[in-house]
Design a protein around this motif. Structure first.
Motif, PDB file in Angstrom:
ATOM      1  N   LYS A 129      38.745  52.022  45.001  1.00 19.16           N
ATOM      2  CA  LYS A 129      39.844  51.432  45.776  1.00 19.16           C
ATOM      3  C   LYS A 129      40.150  50.029  45.274  1.00 19.16           C
ATOM      4  N   THR A 130      39.091  49.256  45.048  1.00 21.10           N
ATOM      5  CA  THR A 130      39.282  47.864  44.646  1.00 21.10           C
ATOM      6  C   THR A 130      39.929  47.782  43.272  1.00 21.10           C
ATOM      7  N   LEU A 131      39.479  48.632  42.365  1.00 18.76           N
ATOM      8  CA  LEU A 131      40.061  48.629  41.021  1.00 18.76           C
ATOM      9  C   LEU A 131      41.550  48.935  41.072  1.00 18.76           C
ATOM     10  N   PHE A 132      41.899  50.018  41.765  1.00 21.83           N
ATOM     11  CA  PHE A 132      43.296  50.447  41.777  1.00 21.83           C
ATOM     12  C   PHE A 132      44.183  49.414  42.471  1.00 21.83           C
ATOM     13  N   ALA A 174      30.908  53.682  45.314  1.00 21.69           N
ATOM     14  CA  ALA A 174      31.831  54.111  44.258  1.00 21.69           C
ATOM     15  C   ALA A 174      33.258  54.187  44.788  1.00 21.69           C
ATOM     16  N   THR A 175      33.429  54.691  46.003  1.00 20.79           N
ATOM     17  CA  THR A 175      34.771  54.783  46.577  1.00 20.79           C
ATOM     18  C   THR A 175      35.362  53.391  46.743  1.00 20.79           C
ATOM     19  N   THR A 176      34.543  52.463  47.205  1.00 21.08           N
ATOM     20  CA  THR A 176      35.009  51.086  47.361  1.00 21.08           C
ATOM     21  C   THR A 176      35.387  50.491  46.004  1.00 21.08           C
ATOM     22  N   ALA A 211      50.429  49.786  52.226  1.00 23.30           N
ATOM     23  CA  ALA A 211      50.261  51.092  51.592  1.00 23.30           C
ATOM     24  C   ALA A 211      49.003  51.755  52.170  1.00 23.30           C
ATOM     25  N   GLN A 212      48.999  53.072  52.195  1.00 24.20           N
ATOM     26  CA  GLN A 212      47.894  53.796  52.831  1.00 24.20           C
ATOM     27  C   GLN A 212      46.565  53.618  52.086  1.00 24.20           C
ATOM     28  N   LEU A 213      46.635  53.318  50.807  1.00 27.36           N
ATOM     29  CA  LEU A 213      45.411  53.151  50.015  1.00 27.36           C
ATOM     30  C   LEU A 213      44.376  52.259  50.692  1.00 27.36           C
ATOM     31  N   VAL A 214      44.846  51.149  51.249  1.00 26.50           N
ATOM     32  CA  VAL A 214      43.896  50.168  51.794  1.00 26.50           C
ATOM     33  C   VAL A 214      43.250  50.632  53.093  1.00 26.50           C
ATOM     34  N   SER A 233      38.214  42.489  37.323  1.00 30.54           N
ATOM     35  CA  SER A 233      37.027  42.414  36.466  1.00 30.54           C
ATOM     36  C   SER A 233      35.814  42.998  37.173  1.00 30.54           C
ATOM     37  N   TYR A 234      35.633  42.569  38.395  1.00 33.07           N
ATOM     38  CA  TYR A 234      34.465  43.019  39.147  1.00 33.07           C
ATOM     39  C   TYR A 234      34.457  44.544  39.282  1.00 33.07           C
ATOM     40  N   ALA A 235      35.593  45.084  39.700  1.00 33.44           N
ATOM     41  CA  ALA A 235      35.658  46.530  39.924  1.00 33.44           C
ATOM     42  C   ALA A 235      35.566  47.286  38.600  1.00 33.44           C
ATOM     43  N   SER A 236      36.092  46.705  37.530  1.00 36.83           N
ATOM     44  CA  SER A 236      36.002  47.373  36.227  1.00 36.83           C
ATOM     45  C   SER A 236      34.558  47.468  35.774  1.00 36.83           C
ATOM     46  N   VAL A 237      33.859  46.353  35.899  1.00 34.40           N
ATOM     47  CA  VAL A 237      32.448  46.342  35.497  1.00 34.40           C
ATOM     48  C   VAL A 237      31.676  47.424  36.239  1.00 34.40           C
TER      49      VAL A 237
END
Lengths: 243, 312, 312, 243
Positions: free
Chosen positions: D97-100, D92-94, D81-84, D136-140
């Motif tokens: 991306k990681t969260l989604f 913040a962008t990273t 998928a293009q997201l990656v 978890s990491y990206a949520s935090v």
């Protein structure tokens, strides 16, 4: 002393790698006038690269054309000075790189324009005119930035400091019998030109310290691999294809 | 800059338009004419500048030195076109800086075609062949546009554009005569670009609100649909010569009309892209904004230096 | 943190050192001992962090996925080592932020080896084999160093470093068994790194002003020259097994000494690199500074969030 | 519906390209803890990529191993998928991306962990655990940045806006008979998770507008070519070499 083939590679690789960096400014320059001017410089450099590399390939006689030399050599076979590999950084860094390189090339090409080797002399004579324009352009901007705002003064000063260690390599022993020229003999005049510009720009001439070396023998900076990876990627993905 | 209600200048203006002569910067002109021109020329200038991005990204990895030089020169030409066009706009009393701000604020547009991505090197050729080809169809009539500086800029631009168009076609021809992979690249690129290119002529005439007035003023010389038809008729034989298939099942020669019939572009997609909701709109504006911001200190330094030099 | 002139704590300290036991954070220690430790541990921590740059740059283009994973894990270990070592330093009352500022201001050093460039993928292997190999020689004795937190950190670090060293050697072995170009890459890389690696043990003992005191305090357990000799003796047979030539014409086995003789590194170059005048000093610090600056808003946000969360 | 080979490529390519981007943070992260954490995530992603691609190569039976698939395919043969592919941008962008991505992968891998295809199930079950940590990491960090300073709030909000159009593609029809799973069925739960995190982070959930598409069929963004050029450069410069 190296053979004419290696010497032409060095001249061509300086120009090619410089063109690659200069053209990275495309669609990113500070204003439209600089878009046009930087593209002009890149086109001149690219034209020089093509002339030197084509000649080198013909001289070698192994069927390598400009593209084989540009796209199918690995880093350690490139003979450019490390100066041209440096990342563009901010506009001041590019101005400093361009000034130092063009002032050297202009002196070198002017001398090579008078050698007895007619093809080398022809390419060099044309390139000398072009690099003279590059010197003017970079000088004007060095002065504008050096004598502009406090911020631009600081950035231009930092840029000159950053690039300076890479200028020494340009004057290391490196020649070919057909060139008949020791680059060391150009350094005095080069310093005069550069010091005059720096003076006008109210910038100090940096101290000499560590000096880059090795590019003419295939030793390159950490920035060179990624530059080549980009430059060669499409060509190498389509082995044997014609464009 | 007169906005006189005096009938005399209006009559002079109308007469100039009627005899298809040029309006010049110092001539009186209706406010709406001026505004329409500013909007159109600015959009055209912005298109040149934004259009540098998708192609410019391929300079670094162009697969031959000759192609690198051609592409670099082409993108340089686009910067040059931007310069002429901003200069033409300045004759109407709006500065380049103001126009740039309007672009970056999303208040002026650029050609929607540049909101489509160019993920393949073949796109360089397709942009030359189809995008520049469509631009020429749009622009050749503009060489006779009623506003002098705009018309003269267009003459110069059209000459260069047709050069670019030939270069793009030649790249595609070389690739079509090359490897299987190269041919596939070309076809894939044409598949992506065909419909967006047809949209470059603007919405169908029945939905084009400003066209009639622009034509009356001599700013525009042909309708959207006329130009689109002309482009299709011109392009089909070129596609045949290349050996690529245009991705439109409804495309065929209509003997009766002496023109090609062709399918309808997705006008909803067009509307979305125009209102900023296309694949690369955000990316293109962010790139432009970043370059503008990064260059601010340089422009300020130049201004400060010039002011000091002037004072000496 | 006492700086008592009371002879009793000094005697207790001396006794601990004499019986080769550990000094712990809450124990009294001479100021000079503390300062020496801070300087040494910080330099070591900085070396881990700066050392991430030259190798980390190759993660993106590692030529196999297995090598990419190995390299990524190794560079991650270096970040981990940095964390332990900064933590050890914090037990001496200096924060990571202070140490980072001292590094960026050029007032604390890092290992001079990381001021040499890594322009070839073979350098990843050479760094593992030679640089990590030299680091292990330096560091194994430090596992028995007199300061507890430092010694314990070193035990963990040494275990990981010897793993890295074997991985580096294994990469070079694979390359030496590979193509002609791969073998040439390895030899070229070893040629560049050999002398700088020998300098990693520091100047010759006769010129090493702080060594004697560090040895008396049990911070250091072996002299620079002893460790350098040990490294050379250990490395020569490994080079033979690989099939690479160490670029020292004076290198030969001395039957009488039962050790190798070898040439003298260029100590002027060493001095220049240490004082900041090496190939990559400016580049490494600029990179670190940029990452530090770019991350400031993130650290500030985390602090603000934590403060707010604490207040709730 | 596509074959299992193509499906495994898609899963593997998502992970591989994500690993490539995540590892670009090396030596550039905001603090050492993030160096370690991001490297952990990249290592997980890389491990997933290797497992999926190795399986894909064996299934294909044409002798392509993980490296042949990673280094010798051209852009249009990648199925991610293009997201990656999106550049890392700021931290913040990273994080966005990681969260989604991780929230999607976690739901997907959890389901695939229960399929009847044992090897796919095995890889997915392990990957599900890993992606749960990534969520978890990206949520935090989403919450810390969203609810941190005004500057971090603005950047996190911009990042979420920027990445959002690339999330839709994850839920487009794409499957294999062995997977037996329509990604669209994951979207509701995905939105719940993401909206809860955004809510806690005091961030608005972006409007749906233009949606990226085509990655699963080999259509990629302009950023993908340069990413592959870097990734594949050393491997391709040494044809047939072993590492």
């Amino acid at each position: 002393m190296t053979g004419l083939f290696d010497y032409l590679l060095g001249l061509g690789d300086d120009a090619l790698v410089a063109a690659q960096r200069t053209s990275e400014w495309c669609a990113k320059a500070p204003q439209l006038e600089e878009e046009v001017a930087l593209a002009n410089i890149a086109l001149d450099q690219l034209g020089q690269a093509r002339a030197f590399l084509t000649y080198a390939g013909e001289l070698e006689g192994g069927g390598r054309d400009e593209d084989a030399l540009a796209f199918l050599r690995d880093a350690h076979d490139f003979r450019n000075a490390q100066l041209v590999e440096l990342p563009n950084g901010d506009f001041a860094t590019t101005v400093a790189k361009t000034l130092f390189l063009a002032a050297y090339q202009n002196l070198l090409f002017t001398r090579l324009g008078r050698t007895a080797e007619p093809r080398l002399a022809g390419i060099a004579a044309k390139a000398a005119k072009e690099s003279s324009f590059h010197v003017s352009y970079a000088s004007v901007w060095t002065v504008r930035l050096g004598d502009g705002t406090p911020l631009s003064h600081r950035r231009m000063r930092d840029a000159v400091e950053e690039v300076w260690p890479y200028t020494h390599e340009l004057f290391e022993p490196w020649s070919a019998p057909e060139a008949g020229l020791d680059p060391a003999t150009l350094r005095g005049r080069w310093l005069e030109i550069v010091e005059r510009v720096l003076g006008e720009a109210t910038l100090p001439r940096p101290q000499d310290g560590w000096a880059a070396t090795g590019g003419r023998h295939g030793r390159h900076t950490e920035w060179f691999g990624p530059l080549l990876a980009e430059m060669q990627s499409v060509h190498r993905a389509h082995e044997g294809a014609r464009w | 800059m007169t906005t006189s209600e005096d009938p005399e200048p209006q009559a002079a203006f109308d007469a100039t338009i009627a005899r298809r002569d040029r309006i010049e910067p110092r001539d009186w002109m209706p406010d709406a004419y001026r505004k329409t021109l500013v909007r159109q020329i600015a959009q055209h200038a912005h298109s040149e500048i934004i259009g540098m991005q998708p192609e410019g990204a391929w300079i670094g990895s162009a697969p031959s030195l000759r192609r690198k030089a051609i592409l670099l020169a082409k993108v340089q030409d686009e910067a040059g076109h931007g310069l002429y066009l901003y200069a033409a706009c300045e004759t109407l009393g709006v500065s380049r800086a103001e126009l740039t701000d309007l672009l970056l604020a999303g208040r002026q547009k650029y050609s929607s075609i540049f909101n489509y991505p160019t993920p393949s090197y073949a796109d360089v050729g397709t942009i030359g062949w189809l995008v520049d080809g469509a631009a020429i169809c749009n622009q050749v009539p503009l060489c006779r546009t009623s506003y002098g500086p705009y018309g003269r800029a267009m003459i110069r631009i059209c000459k260069e554009e047709s050069f670019h168009q030939r270069q793009g076609y030649e790249l595609l021809m070389t690739m079509m005569r090359g490897t299987e992979a190269q041919r596939a690249m070309v076809q894939e690129s044409v598949n992506r670009f065909w419909w967006p290119v047809l949209m470059m002529f603007g919405p169908p005439d029945v939905q084009s609100p400003n066209s009639a007035r622009s034509m009356a003023w001599g700013i525009k010389r042909n309708s959207n649909d006329e130009l689109r038809q002309k482009f299709v008729d011109m392009t089909v034989p070129q596609a045949d010569a290349l050996g690529v298939t245009l991705p439109d099942p409804d495309l065929r020669w209509n003997e009766e009309r002496g023109q090609h019939d062709f399918g309808e572009p997705d006008w909803e997609e067009f509307a979305a892209v125009v209102r900023g909701d296309g694949p690369c709109n955000a990316q293109r504006l962010r790139h432009r904004q970043a370059a503008h911001d990064d260059g601010a200190w340089v422009r300020e330094a130049a201004t400060a230096f010039a002011a000091r030099a002037g004072a000496r």
